[in-house]
Motif scaffolding. Sequence first.
Motif, PDB file in Angstrom:
ATOM      1  N   LEU A  62       0.833  -1.193   0.000  1.00  0.00           N
ATOM      2  CA  LEU A  62       0.000   0.000   0.000  1.00  0.00           C
ATOM      3  C   LEU A  62       0.871   1.249   0.000  1.00  0.00           C
ATOM      4  O   LEU A  62       1.900   1.289   0.689  1.00  0.00           O
ATOM      5  CB  LEU A  62      -0.894   0.025   1.243  1.00  0.00           C
ATOM      6  CG  LEU A  62      -1.795  -1.176   1.439  1.00  0.00           C
ATOM      7  CD1 LEU A  62      -1.302  -2.010   2.584  1.00  0.00           C
ATOM      8  CD2 LEU A  62      -3.206  -0.726   1.672  1.00  0.00           C
ATOM      9  N   PHE A  63       0.457   2.254  -0.737  1.00  0.00           N
ATOM     10  CA  PHE A  63       1.125   3.546  -0.703  1.00  0.00           C
ATOM     11  C   PHE A  63       0.529   4.358   0.434  1.00  0.00           C
ATOM     12  O   PHE A  63      -0.686   4.412   0.598  1.00  0.00           O
ATOM     13  CB  PHE A  63       0.928   4.304  -2.020  1.00  0.00           C
ATOM     14  CG  PHE A  63       1.358   5.739  -1.929  1.00  0.00           C
ATOM     15  CD1 PHE A  63       2.697   6.073  -1.971  1.00  0.00           C
ATOM     16  CD2 PHE A  63       0.426   6.747  -1.760  1.00  0.00           C
ATOM     17  CE1 PHE A  63       3.113   7.397  -1.850  1.00  0.00           C
ATOM     18  CE2 PHE A  63       0.816   8.076  -1.647  1.00  0.00           C
ATOM     19  CZ  PHE A  63       2.163   8.397  -1.693  1.00  0.00           C
ATOM     20  N   VAL A  64       1.391   4.968   1.246  1.00  0.00           N
ATOM     21  CA  VAL A  64       0.941   5.920   2.263  1.00  0.00           C
ATOM     22  C   VAL A  64       1.620   7.255   2.004  1.00  0.00           C
ATOM     23  O   VAL A  64       2.785   7.305   1.610  1.00  0.00           O
ATOM     24  CB  VAL A  64       1.219   5.437   3.708  1.00  0.00           C
ATOM     25  CG1 VAL A  64       0.377   4.234   4.052  1.00  0.00           C
ATOM     26  CG2 VAL A  64       2.675   5.148   3.944  1.00  0.00           C
ATOM     27  N   GLY A  65       0.882   8.329   2.224  1.00  0.00           N
ATOM     28  CA  GLY A  65       1.404   9.662   1.966  1.00  0.00           C
ATOM     29  C   GLY A  65       2.109  10.277   3.160  1.00  0.00           C
ATOM     30  O   GLY A  65       2.560  11.407   3.091  1.00  0.00           O
ATOM     31  N   GLY A  66       2.225   9.555   4.240  1.00  0.00           N
ATOM     32  CA  GLY A  66       2.832  10.053   5.471  1.00  0.00           C
ATOM     33  C   GLY A  66       1.961   9.641   6.637  1.00  0.00           C
ATOM     34  O   GLY A  66       0.954   8.960   6.472  1.00  0.00           O
ATOM     35  N   GLY A  67       2.345  10.058   7.828  1.00  0.00           N
ATOM     36  CA  GLY A  67       1.571   9.744   9.021  1.00  0.00           C
ATOM     37  C   GLY A  67       2.469   9.334  10.166  1.00  0.00           C
ATOM     38  O   GLY A  67       3.620   9.789  10.266  1.00  0.00           O
ATOM     39  N   PHE A  68       1.942   8.449  11.018  1.00  0.00           N
ATOM     40  CA  PHE A  68       2.669   7.965  12.182  1.00  0.00           C
ATOM     41  C   PHE A  68       2.405   6.486  12.369  1.00  0.00           C
ATOM     42  O   PHE A  68       1.374   5.979  11.931  1.00  0.00           O
ATOM     43  CB  PHE A  68       2.224   8.708  13.458  1.00  0.00           C
ATOM     44  CG  PHE A  68       2.607  10.148  13.465  1.00  0.00           C
ATOM     45  CD1 PHE A  68       3.833  10.548  13.967  1.00  0.00           C
ATOM     46  CD2 PHE A  68       1.763  11.110  12.933  1.00  0.00           C
ATOM     47  CE1 PHE A  68       4.201  11.871  13.952  1.00  0.00           C
ATOM     48  CE2 PHE A  68       2.115  12.440  12.911  1.00  0.00           C
ATOM     49  CZ  PHE A  68       3.346  12.826  13.421  1.00  0.00           C
ATOM     50  N   ALA A  69       3.322   5.812  13.036  1.00  0.00           N
ATOM     51  CA  ALA A  69       3.125   4.406  13.396  1.00  0.00           C
ATOM     52  C   ALA A  69       3.487   4.232  14.860  1.00  0.00           C
ATOM     53  O   ALA A  69       4.499   4.763  15.332  1.00  0.00           O
ATOM     54  CB  ALA A  69       3.991   3.494  12.542  1.00  0.00           C
ATOM     55  N   LEU A  86      -1.549  -0.537  -3.705  1.00  0.00           N
ATOM     56  CA  LEU A  86      -0.726  -0.311  -4.894  1.00  0.00           C
ATOM     57  C   LEU A  86      -1.467  -0.661  -6.178  1.00  0.00           C
ATOM     58  O   LEU A  86      -1.340   0.039  -7.178  1.00  0.00           O
ATOM     59  CB  LEU A  86       0.567  -1.123  -4.791  1.00  0.00           C
ATOM     60  CG  LEU A  86       1.859  -0.392  -5.083  1.00  0.00           C
ATOM     61  CD1 LEU A  86       1.969   0.904  -4.353  1.00  0.00           C
ATOM     62  CD2 LEU A  86       3.034  -1.270  -4.836  1.00  0.00           C
ATOM     63  N   ALA A  87      -2.262  -1.699  -6.150  1.00  0.00           N
ATOM     64  CA  ALA A  87      -2.993  -2.115  -7.345  1.00  0.00           C
ATOM     65  C   ALA A  87      -4.008  -1.059  -7.791  1.00  0.00           C
ATOM     66  O   ALA A  87      -4.386  -1.012  -8.953  1.00  0.00           O
ATOM     67  CB  ALA A  87      -3.706  -3.434  -7.089  1.00  0.00           C
ATOM     68  N   SER A  88      -4.432  -0.187  -6.873  1.00  0.00           N
ATOM     69  CA  SER A  88      -5.415   0.853  -7.195  1.00  0.00           C
ATOM     70  C   SER A  88      -4.780   2.199  -7.506  1.00  0.00           C
ATOM     71  O   SER A  88      -5.487   3.163  -7.793  1.00  0.00           O
ATOM     72  CB  SER A  88      -6.372   1.042  -6.009  1.00  0.00           C
ATOM     73  OG  SER A  88      -7.028  -0.149  -5.701  1.00  0.00           O
TER      74      SER A  88
END
Length: 137
Positions: A62-69, A86-88
């Motif tokens: 999955l692509f993430v644009g930023g954030g926290f974990a 990613l497929a989308s």
Amino acid sequence: MATFQFELVSPEKLLLSRQVEMATIPAAEGEMGVLPGHAPMIVALRGGIIRVRENGAETETLFVGGGFAEVSPERVTVLADEATPLASLSRAASERRLAEAEAALREVQTSDPEAKRDAALARVLAMRTAVEAAQAA
């Protein structure tokens, strides 16, 4: 094999919640692999790709644009600014968003607060990653 609970939450919804063997997340300091029993920590995420492994194979990207974990020995919770399988991920849409991010970066003035300049640059870098990921998908 040992597992841990992995949850991925975007502003819209809970995208993923299940037991996994390993997750690779795009921490601000670099790619970070998480296995069961990992030391507790909270990390900032940059734009990048999350990879999830189950039963010895990669099952989610999955692509993430930023954030926290938030990482603990039994759980990883990712709070993503945005997340797309990613497929989308559309190459044309990613290229358009990159052009918009680059235009916004050009509009930032040197007199603007450093945080605003950093955010604009981070957005450009995230969208470049999205374009690369869309081309590879």
